[in-house]
Design a protein around this motif. Structure first.
Motif, mmCIF file in Angstrom:
data_model
loop_
_atom_site.group_PDB
_atom_site.id
_atom_site.type_symbol
_atom_site.label_atom_id
_atom_site.label_comp_id
_atom_site.label_asym_id
_atom_site.label_seq_id
_atom_site.Cartn_x
_atom_site.Cartn_y
_atom_site.Cartn_z
ATOM 1 N N GLY A 1 0.847 -1.315 0.043
ATOM 2 C CA GLY A 1 -0.285 -0.009 -0.003
ATOM 3 C C GLY A 1 0.981 1.135 0.102
ATOM 4 N N ALA A 2 2.075 1.166 0.943
ATOM 5 C CA ALA A 2 2.639 2.513 0.911
ATOM 6 C C ALA A 2 3.498 2.583 -0.480
ATOM 7 N N ILE A 3 3.874 1.491 -1.376
ATOM 8 C CA ILE A 3 4.504 1.781 -2.393
ATOM 9 C C ILE A 3 3.572 2.299 -3.201
ATOM 10 N N LYS A 4 2.652 1.700 -3.311
ATOM 11 C CA LYS A 4 1.459 2.160 -4.130
ATOM 12 C C LYS A 4 1.120 3.741 -4.053
ATOM 13 N N PHE B 1 1.261 8.983 -6.107
ATOM 14 C CA PHE B 1 1.491 10.288 -5.874
ATOM 15 C C PHE B 1 2.541 10.941 -7.239
ATOM 16 N N ARG B 2 3.435 10.122 -7.677
ATOM 17 C CA ARG B 2 4.300 10.520 -8.665
ATOM 18 C C ARG B 2 3.622 10.756 -9.840
ATOM 19 N N ARG B 3 2.611 9.804 -10.126
ATOM 20 C CA ARG B 3 1.792 9.829 -11.427
ATOM 21 C C ARG B 3 1.176 11.150 -11.489
ATOM 22 N N GLY C 1 -1.093 10.127 2.655
ATOM 23 C CA GLY C 1 -0.750 8.704 2.735
ATOM 24 C C GLY C 1 0.634 8.490 3.084
ATOM 25 N N ILE C 2 1.380 9.062 2.524
ATOM 26 C CA ILE C 2 2.848 9.001 2.399
ATOM 27 C C ILE C 2 3.411 9.361 3.936
ATOM 28 N N MET D 1 12.975 0.699 -0.504
ATOM 29 C CA MET D 1 12.243 1.189 -1.462
ATOM 30 C C MET D 1 11.570 2.226 -1.155
ATOM 31 N N ILE D 2 10.827 2.319 -0.275
ATOM 32 C CA ILE D 2 10.130 3.143 0.528
ATOM 33 C C ILE D 2 10.991 4.389 0.903
#
Lengths: 599, 101
Positions: A57-60, A65-67, A96-97, B52-53
């Motif tokens: 979830g965190a990576i997503k 966000f980047r997108r 979320g981040i 990665m995070i």
């Protein structure tokens, strides 16, 4: 993972904005679409990867966000006509981040400063600056909010409103980031099309300002003049004069708006240069006014029972803006704490002097407008005799006169408060209520020269010599009681004028549109969510000035009480707040506070 | 070792320039003993999801600096330390104010 957004180099021509890249290009051959597809690939990989759902979830969130961030930046580089309202899609993702930040482990060896050794630079290497993630996220959140507010500037229709809005937006504290300021600057004058706010050419922009201040329904501004081909026709000649004026003034006029997008120190410095430029511009445009008169056959009129004179519309417009610059220089000077407390009396005196000059200039413009309107009245009377009915000729005049009245009220308010604070500071200075730091290498006349440097070489308003300045600013020969009385009456005056300013609203158009049609009333849910609007911030600013008025009247009351009880004001001590501090109501209005009364 | 440019023939300036060579703060070409010229970071190395995070968040932090997203509050323009008068020409601490025409 990182998508270096080269888009951000947008319009960074001003010295203020140029980030030092040392001729390095940031991924110039990678398009945003390629990065987007890479991000999508990453997203679909993450969806199937066998890692814990929390981390997933965190990576997503980060990829999403980047997108959306990249999409928003790409959106900014597109043509203004195709621009849709930017949304605040990024903000919840930033939340979320923030919530999942604790899951990450920093990998410090993937960041290095060694790239600096291969840069074309002779400056010493710079250390890596670390910003806390919470700070970084709040910067991004601010960026998103400011970006959403830029749309409010794009909606503005008139030059006068735009001037107010750009100033309000850029006066935000903290100031919008460089990116946002560069963005606004790029909208103010498009590099490719030369359009202002994507809706009008720069010449139309200039002409609409002329119409709003000096020339409503003038033949000069009729765009049909350009179609006339016979050089003997006055309309042909008027088109020529307007083109010449446009060539001289247009870029300079746009620069007023663009300049407000710089950081505050640089804005002030540039205005100091600008004011000299506008001074010579005024002389140039007076010649154009003279040439124009041969075609308009204007009759002289006697203004304020002086010699008969002409209206000089073009140079009047230039002078109006030059006087705006004078005020901006002084008021930004207060904001940037350039003046010392013992200089306040003098600087507020000069501010009131500049306002006074501006007020009589606005008076002069209105006088000639009213005369022209009456001439038009007479003409339409004649045409009515031959059967044509035309009663609309007054509308543009009334609109411009109304606009001038707004300017007049604002100037009156500024003048009254600056006079009040001038009196108050002069009195406290006389009572030695401030500590004056020792200045072994300075004298009053040198300091006067320093503070007045932007104004001393101007043709108009005529520079004030040091002796006059000293007498005027210190109320030479006036009793303490009278100075206090002056402060009291000016404060009361200022209070009522600022109330009027607040009542009139930030935009000239508010009065014209019906109540239910006002933009604020038909705000979309998204706009309602927004914490800041230009209108809200403007009112907050004026309310803060009113608070400063109240503080000044309290100060006057304290001094009066002291005078009544002990017969004199000796031993009064005062402090001055620092702009930006909690006890300073408005950065431009430094109201002293009586701190102790020792007897 | 040093990549400093010597711009003046004045012996004092040269001496000052020479003093900066071999100083890691002033000389971008200086290497500590055992330090390699290039970074030895394998961009293709396998990363843990946590790492990665972490990297993604670190990039975000660096971006604030490099993309000029920082907003300056007035306190950063003007040094308002208690006891320090930030006004006027004699005592001010911020060179930006000196730029005022």
């Amino acid at each position: 993972v990182s998508s270096l957004n080269s888009n951000i180099e947008l319009n960074e021509q001003e010295e203020d904005f140029t980030s030092q890249l040392y001729h390095r290009e940031l991924l110039p051959r990678v398009t945003a679409a390629e990065v987007q597809s890479l991000l999508d690939e990453g997203l679909s990989y993450i969806a199937t990867a066998s890692i814990s759902p929390v981390l997933k979830g965190a990576i997503k969130t980060r990829l999403l966000f980047r997108r959306s961030f990249l999409k928003a930046l790409e959106h900014d580089t597109g043509p203004l006509s195709a621009r849709t309202k930017s949304s605040l899609l990024c903000t919840p993702l930033l939340e979320g981040i923030k919530d999942t930040a604790h899951l990450g482990t920093a990998v410090n060896d993937c960041f290095s400063t060694k790239v600096q050794r291969s840069l074309a630079s002779s400056v010493p290497p710079r250390p890596m600056v670390t910003v806390k993630l919470s700070d970084a996220l709040s910067h991004f959140t601010n960026l998103c909010h400011d970006a959403a507010d830029v749309d409010q500037i794009l909606e503005i229709e008139t030059t006068e409103d735009l001037y107010t809005a750009v100033w309000v937006f850029m006066s935000r504290m903290p100031q919008p980031s460089v990116y946002i300021r560069a963005l606004v600057q790029s909208f103010l004058s498009d590099q490719e099309t030369g359009q202002v706010l994507g809706k009008m050419s720069s010449k139309e922009f200039l002409v609409s300002s002329l119409a709003a201040v000096v020339l409503p329904s003038s033949l000069l501004l009729n765009s049909a003049n350009e179609m006339v081909e016979a050089p003997t026709d006055p309309r042909f000649q008027m088109a020529r004069i307007l083109t010449e004026f446009d060539g001289k003034v247009c870029q300079r006029y746009l620069n007023i708006f663009r300049n407000a997008c710089l950081n505050r120190c640089r804005t002030r410095r540039t205005i100091c240069h600008m004011v000299l430029d506008w001074d010579s511009l005024q002389a140039d445009t007076e010649d154009l006014d003279g040439a124009l008169r041969t075609f308009t056959e204007e009759q002289p009129a006697s203004f304020a029972s002086g010699q008969p004179t002409f209206s000089y519309p073009l140079s009047s417009w230039v002078y109006h803006h030059k006087l705006n610059h004078l005020r901006a220089i002084i008021q930004l000077g207060f904001e940037l704490t350039i003046y010392a407390p013992d200089e306040f009396a003098g600087v507020y005196w000069y501010l009131s002097y500049a306002c006074g000059t501006h007020l009589s200039h606005i008076d002069r413009i209105s006088f000639f407008l009213q005369r022209d309107m009456q001439t038009q009245d007479a003409l339409s009377q004649e045409s009515r005799l031959v059967g044509e009915l035309n009663s609309n000729h007054r509308v543009p005049f009334q609109k411009t006169l109304k606009n001038l009245f707004r300017i007049y009220t604002h100037l009156k308010a500024t003048e009254a408060l600056s006079r009040a604070l001038h009196a108050l500071h002069a009195l406290l200075l006389r009572l030695q209520a401030f500590k004056i730091p020792p200045r072994p290498y300075s004298s009053n006349s040198l300091r006067y020269e320093l503070r007045m440097r932007p104004f001393l070489s101007l043709n108009v308003p005529e520079p004030v010599d040091f002796e006059t300045f000293q007498d005027e600013s210190s109320f030479a020969g006036v009793e303490d009681e009278q100075v206090l009385e002056e402060a009291a009456s000016r404060v009361a005056e200022a209070r009522s004028f600022w109330d009027e300013v607040l009542e009139a609203g930030w935009s000239a158009q508010l009065g014209d549109t019906a109540e239910e049609e006002r933009p604020s009333k038909r705000a979309t849910p998204e706009a309602q969510k927004r914490a800041t609007t230009i209108e809200g911030e403007w009112s907050k600013g004026v309310k803060n000035v009113i608070r400063a008025c109240i503080a000044a009247s309290i100060c006057v009351a304290t001094l009066k009480k002291r005078l009544n009880t002990s017969g004199d004001l000796k031993g009064v001590q005062a402090t001055v707040p620092i702009p930006g501090g909690k006890d300073c109501w408005h950065d431009w209005w430094i109201v002293p506070r009586i701190s102790e009364v020792s007897s | 070792v040093g990549a400093l440019e010597v711009r003046s023939s004045s012996s004092e300036t040269i001496a000052a320039d020479v003093a900066q060579i071999m100083d890691s703060k002033m000389d971008s070409g200086y290497l500590e003993t055992g330090e390699a010229l290039d970074d030895e970071y394998d961009v293709l190395r396998t990363l843990l999801p946590e790492e990665m995070i972490g990297i993604m968040d670190q990039v975000l932090c660096h971006e604030v600096k490099s993309l000029g997203l920082r907003r300056y509050s007035r306190a950063e323009y003007v040094d308002c330390k208690p006891g320090c008068v930030a006004y006027g020409s004699s005592t001010f601490t911020n060179p930006l104010h000196l730029l005022v025409h």
